[in-house]
Design an enzyme around this catalytic site. Structure first.
Site, PDB file in Angstrom:
ATOM      1  N   SER A  12      24.873 -45.108 -10.321  1.00  0.00           N
ATOM      2  CA  SER A  12      24.384 -43.847  -9.771  1.00  0.00           C
ATOM      3  C   SER A  12      25.272 -42.682 -10.211  1.00  0.00           C
ATOM      4  O   SER A  12      24.783 -41.622 -10.613  1.00  0.00           O
ATOM      5  CB  SER A  12      24.321 -43.929  -8.246  1.00  0.00           C
ATOM      6  OG  SER A  12      23.867 -42.721  -7.702  1.00  0.00           O
ATOM      7  N   ARG A  35      29.704 -36.660  -4.300  1.00  0.00           N
ATOM      8  CA  ARG A  35      29.346 -37.633  -3.263  1.00  0.00           C
ATOM      9  C   ARG A  35      28.106 -37.170  -2.506  1.00  0.00           C
ATOM     10  O   ARG A  35      27.236 -37.977  -2.172  1.00  0.00           O
ATOM     11  CB  ARG A  35      30.528 -37.858  -2.320  1.00  0.00           C
ATOM     12  CG  ARG A  35      30.198 -38.797  -1.222  1.00  0.00           C
ATOM     13  CD  ARG A  35      30.610 -40.224  -1.270  1.00  0.00           C
ATOM     14  NE  ARG A  35      31.393 -40.782  -2.292  1.00  0.00           N
ATOM     15  CZ  ARG A  35      31.174 -42.008  -2.784  1.00  0.00           C
ATOM     16  NH1 ARG A  35      30.172 -42.747  -2.335  1.00  0.00           N
ATOM     17  NH2 ARG A  35      31.951 -42.504  -3.706  1.00  0.00           N
ATOM     18  N   HIS A  38      25.203 -37.686  -4.843  1.00  0.00           N
ATOM     19  CA  HIS A  38      24.964 -39.132  -4.900  1.00  0.00           C
ATOM     20  C   HIS A  38      24.205 -39.610  -3.656  1.00  0.00           C
ATOM     21  O   HIS A  38      23.259 -40.398  -3.760  1.00  0.00           O
ATOM     22  CB  HIS A  38      26.303 -39.861  -5.012  1.00  0.00           C
ATOM     23  CG  HIS A  38      26.254 -41.314  -4.682  1.00  0.00           C
ATOM     24  ND1 HIS A  38      25.708 -42.254  -5.523  1.00  0.00           N
ATOM     25  CD2 HIS A  38      26.676 -41.987  -3.592  1.00  0.00           C
ATOM     26  CE1 HIS A  38      25.789 -43.453  -4.960  1.00  0.00           C
ATOM     27  NE2 HIS A  38      26.385 -43.311  -3.792  1.00  0.00           N
TER      28      HIS A  38
END
Length: 196
Positions: A12, A35, A38
């Site tokens: 990812s 993050r 993601h």
């Protein structure tokens, strides 16, 4: 104990980095932005997140020193890995205070949590704009506020108020947010050395 990065997470991040170059961002802002993207698969956060590197550094130092982490709801708490959290929203005292004071349960829970943790905590709000508004009003002297509540009623306004208050914070512009992205922003700091 070191966190094991699953191959799906690593892939990812590879895809994310093939779609957007965040190398221009300072390290903590980059970690938080990656993050959050993601966790949400939403590249709009690249331009909508409002990160302050010095605020993130203060939050990271507080985490490493063992500062308490407070969340507005259990959905946020469930997404934070490897760290105990304070989240009194489901306690009977929160419902009682909410009814007595004319607050939402999330706002009442902020008052209860602050009585427990005092200044210097990290506050993670991903659901309830009213919790963020209460946190600002109480002047909780936080180490860091992750202010990413979601919704059409009060979310954008509460985040604008957070930025205007000058508190050390991560927020975003607009109505988007939510438990997953709020937890992801804090996890970015917790995982800093382990980001794939």
């Amino acid at each position: 104990m070191s966190r094991v990065v699953h191959p799906i997470e690593a892939e990812s991040y590879r895809i994310l980095r093939s779609r957007v170059d965040l190398s221009h961002l300072p390290p903590l802002s980059r970690a938080v932005t990656e993050r959050v993207v993601h966790a949400s698969a939403d590249l709009d956060y690249v331009t909508e997140l409002v990160c302050d590197e010095s605020a993130l550094a203060g939050g990271l130092a507080a985490l490493r020193a063992g500062a308490p982490v407070v969340t507005d709801v259990w959905m946020v708490a469930a997404g934070i890995t490897g760290r105990e959290v304070v989240c009194p929203v489901a306690e009977p005292a929160a419902a009682e205070l909410a009814q007595a004071a004319g607050l939402t349960r999330s706002a009442a829970a902020v008052r209860i949590a602050y009585e427990r943790v005092g200044p210097g905590a990290l506050w993670v709000v991903g659901c309830a704009p009213t919790a963020l508004v209460e946190l600002i009003a109480l002047d909780v002297a936080p180490a860091l506020v992750v202010g990413l509540p979601v919704g059409f009623v009060g979310a954008a306004e509460s985040k604008a108020a957070l930025r205007a208050a000058g508190l050390p914070a991560v927020s975003n512009v607009g109505e988007k947010g939510g438990s997953a992205v709020a937890a992801a922003a804090l996890n970015a700091l917790l995982y800093l050395k382990e980001t794939p």
